[in-house]
Motif scaffolding. Structure first.
Motif, mmCIF file in Angstrom:
data_model
loop_
_atom_site.group_PDB
_atom_site.id
_atom_site.type_symbol
_atom_site.label_atom_id
_atom_site.label_comp_id
_atom_site.label_asym_id
_atom_site.label_seq_id
_atom_site.Cartn_x
_atom_site.Cartn_y
_atom_site.Cartn_z
ATOM 1 N N ALA A 17 0.807 -1.140 0.115
ATOM 2 C CA ALA A 17 0.166 -0.154 -0.037
ATOM 3 C C ALA A 17 0.803 1.286 0.210
ATOM 4 C CB ALA A 17 -0.866 0.116 1.235
ATOM 5 N N GLU A 18 2.006 1.245 0.683
ATOM 6 C CA GLU A 18 2.964 2.192 0.713
ATOM 7 C C GLU A 18 3.609 2.634 -0.536
ATOM 8 O OE1 GLU A 18 7.029 3.521 3.107
ATOM 9 O OE2 GLU A 18 5.835 1.710 3.709
ATOM 10 N N LEU A 19 4.063 1.535 -1.093
ATOM 11 C CA LEU A 19 4.682 1.506 -2.679
ATOM 12 C C LEU A 19 3.780 1.942 -3.506
ATOM 13 C CD1 LEU A 19 6.907 1.084 -4.343
ATOM 14 C CD2 LEU A 19 6.221 -1.447 -4.492
ATOM 15 N N THR A 20 2.492 1.491 -3.462
ATOM 16 C CA THR A 20 1.506 2.174 -4.768
ATOM 17 C C THR A 20 0.992 3.431 -4.474
ATOM 18 O OG1 THR A 20 -0.411 1.231 -3.392
ATOM 19 C CG2 THR A 20 0.308 -0.331 -5.090
ATOM 20 N N ALA A 21 1.299 3.963 -3.185
ATOM 21 C CA ALA A 21 0.759 5.457 -2.931
ATOM 22 C C ALA A 21 1.958 6.323 -3.520
ATOM 23 C CB ALA A 21 0.522 5.663 -1.435
ATOM 24 N N LEU A 22 3.178 5.735 -3.280
ATOM 25 C CA LEU A 22 4.346 6.418 -3.590
ATOM 26 C C LEU A 22 4.312 6.438 -5.159
ATOM 27 C CD1 LEU A 22 6.846 8.024 -2.850
ATOM 28 C CD2 LEU A 22 8.116 5.827 -2.648
ATOM 29 N N LEU A 23 4.072 5.294 -5.589
ATOM 30 C CA LEU A 23 4.019 5.571 -7.226
ATOM 31 C C LEU A 23 2.887 6.344 -7.815
ATOM 32 C CD1 LEU A 23 4.526 1.483 -7.869
ATOM 33 C CD2 LEU A 23 6.019 3.082 -8.266
ATOM 34 N N HIS A 24 1.876 6.435 -7.128
ATOM 35 C CA HIS A 24 0.831 7.262 -7.225
ATOM 36 C C HIS A 24 1.394 8.658 -7.425
ATOM 37 C CE1 HIS A 24 -3.497 9.086 -6.493
ATOM 38 N NE2 HIS A 24 -2.908 9.316 -7.571
ATOM 39 N N LEU A 25 2.023 9.129 -6.377
ATOM 40 C CA LEU A 25 2.331 10.631 -6.179
ATOM 41 C C LEU A 25 3.638 10.733 -7.078
ATOM 42 C CD1 LEU A 25 2.494 10.918 -2.122
ATOM 43 C CD2 LEU A 25 0.962 11.716 -3.745
ATOM 44 N N ALA A 26 4.337 9.773 -7.693
ATOM 45 C CA ALA A 26 5.417 10.246 -8.558
ATOM 46 C C ALA A 26 5.130 10.131 -9.706
ATOM 47 C CB ALA A 26 6.615 9.517 -8.214
ATOM 48 N N SER A 27 3.705 9.814 -10.137
ATOM 49 C CA SER A 27 3.242 9.496 -11.355
ATOM 50 C C SER A 27 3.333 10.729 -12.195
ATOM 51 C CB SER A 27 1.983 8.829 -11.553
ATOM 52 O OG SER A 27 1.468 8.661 -12.896
ATOM 53 N N PRO A 28 3.673 10.558 -13.713
ATOM 54 C CA PRO A 28 3.468 11.788 -14.368
ATOM 55 C C PRO A 28 1.903 12.059 -14.600
ATOM 56 C CG PRO A 28 4.380 9.956 -15.671
ATOM 57 C CD PRO A 28 4.388 9.576 -14.110
ATOM 58 N N ALA A 29 1.207 11.111 -14.536
ATOM 59 C CA ALA A 29 -0.290 11.194 -14.666
ATOM 60 C C ALA A 29 -0.833 11.873 -13.627
ATOM 61 C CB ALA A 29 -1.007 10.054 -14.875
ATOM 62 N N LEU A 30 -0.172 12.265 -12.411
ATOM 63 C CA LEU A 30 -1.013 12.891 -11.168
ATOM 64 C C LEU A 30 -1.176 14.268 -11.717
ATOM 65 C CD1 LEU A 30 -0.985 12.287 -8.249
ATOM 66 C CD2 LEU A 30 0.776 13.977 -7.805
ATOM 67 N N PRO A 31 -2.542 15.036 -11.479
ATOM 68 C CA PRO A 31 -3.096 15.967 -12.208
ATOM 69 C C PRO A 31 -2.604 17.386 -11.449
ATOM 70 C CG PRO A 31 -4.837 15.019 -10.996
ATOM 71 C CD PRO A 31 -3.529 14.037 -10.586
ATOM 72 N N VAL A 32 -1.261 17.748 -11.621
ATOM 73 C CA VAL A 32 -0.826 18.660 -11.012
ATOM 74 C C VAL A 32 -0.023 19.752 -11.980
ATOM 75 C CG1 VAL A 32 -0.448 17.711 -8.775
ATOM 76 C CG2 VAL A 32 1.314 17.760 -10.233
ATOM 77 N N GLY A 33 -0.011 19.357 -13.334
ATOM 78 C CA GLY A 33 0.311 20.104 -14.201
ATOM 79 C C GLY A 33 1.923 20.173 -14.578
ATOM 80 N N ALA A 34 2.542 19.185 -14.088
ATOM 81 C CA ALA A 34 3.972 19.195 -14.107
ATOM 82 C C ALA A 34 4.545 19.208 -15.813
ATOM 83 C CB ALA A 34 4.604 17.929 -13.415
ATOM 84 N N PHE A 35 3.863 18.631 -16.535
ATOM 85 C CA PHE A 35 4.060 18.411 -17.887
ATOM 86 C C PHE A 35 4.426 19.784 -18.515
ATOM 87 C CE2 PHE A 35 -0.267 18.639 -17.974
ATOM 88 C CZ PHE A 35 -0.545 19.216 -18.953
ATOM 89 N N SER A 36 3.670 20.770 -17.847
ATOM 90 C CA SER A 36 3.760 22.113 -18.543
ATOM 91 C C SER A 36 4.903 23.100 -18.263
ATOM 92 C CB SER A 36 2.152 22.763 -18.346
ATOM 93 O OG SER A 36 2.185 23.187 -17.023
#
Length: 229
Positions: free
Chosen positions: A4-23
């Motif tokens: 559960a900890e690993l999947t949460a970390l992968l979620h937070l580090a994912s480029p799909a996280l909707p925070v706009g980092a790609f822009s």
């Protein structure tokens, strides 16, 4: 590490996280326009420099201490958290970079609140933190999921490197294999950055990247742009 900890970390580090980092390119696009970055070698050097001189000495140790403050969440820690967040915002080298961390911080904050991560008291503190720097919001999410801090710092640094490489693929441009070689070549640098950050006390946090500030300021007036920073 728990699944559960690993999947949460992968979620937070994912480029799909909707925070706009790609822009955002964080000055890289301006470095390309100025022909500081022109190929795979110079791309790798630019990213390695940012990792060693900005993330390792400022952003990552700041993140580490914010995680600890979110965990403690007593009156002293909350006061330190708010003060440190304001100091981090003031440390950004240009108006563009400040707007970037505020926008990404706001977006991640909305995600944390909408998904009801953490307890009520900590969410109230996060709500009151306006503006909020992106690493402060990330630290909240890390604490809420009880993720191991060294792993969280490594994921944050890797996500930053990956985003820089993605920007270089579009703007230099580089091929996919060149981008993968850059990422692989920086694995040891990420580990070194995390180790330095974990050993850095709050009073020793610093960033000295004058050319990043110059290039970022130039980017605001750049004729043609793909990215917002």
């Amino acid at each position: 590490m728990r699944i559960a900890e690993l999947t949460a970390l992968l979620h937070l580090a994912s480029p799909a996280l909707p925070v706009g980092a790609f822009s955002y390119s964080q000055g890289l696009e301006s470095a390309i326009d100025s022909q500081w970055v022109v190929d795979e070698r110079s791309t790798s050097a630019w990213i390695a420099g940012g990792l060693a001189h900005v993330l390792a000495r400022c952003e990552l140790p700041f993140l580490s201490h914010q995680i600890a403050r979110w965990h403690a969440h007593d009156a002293q820690s909350i006061a330190a958290l708010v003060t440190a967040d304001a100091e981090f915002l003031a440390s950004r080298e240009s108006a563009e970079l400040r707007r970037e961390t505020e926008q990404m911080g706001w977006s991640l904050k909305q995600l944390c609140l909408s998904l009801e991560w953490g307890d009520t008291a900590r969410r109230e503190t996060l709500t009151a933190l306006v503006p909020v720097a992106q690493p402060s919001a990330f630290a909240f999410a890390v604490a809420a999921h009880e993720i191991d801090p060294p792993a969280a710092l490594a994921a944050y640094a890797f996500s930053w490197v990956e985003n820089q490489v993605a920007a270089a693929l579009k703007a230099v441009p580089l091929g996919q294999m060149a981008g993968q070689r850059v990422i692989v070549s920086l694995r040891d640098a990420i580990e070194a950055a995390v180790e330095l950050a974990l050993a850095t006390p709050p009073a020793a946090i610093n960033t000295f990247a004058p050319m990043l500030g110059v290039l970022s300021a130039r980017h605001e007036q750049q004729y043609s742009r793909l990215f917002r920073s």
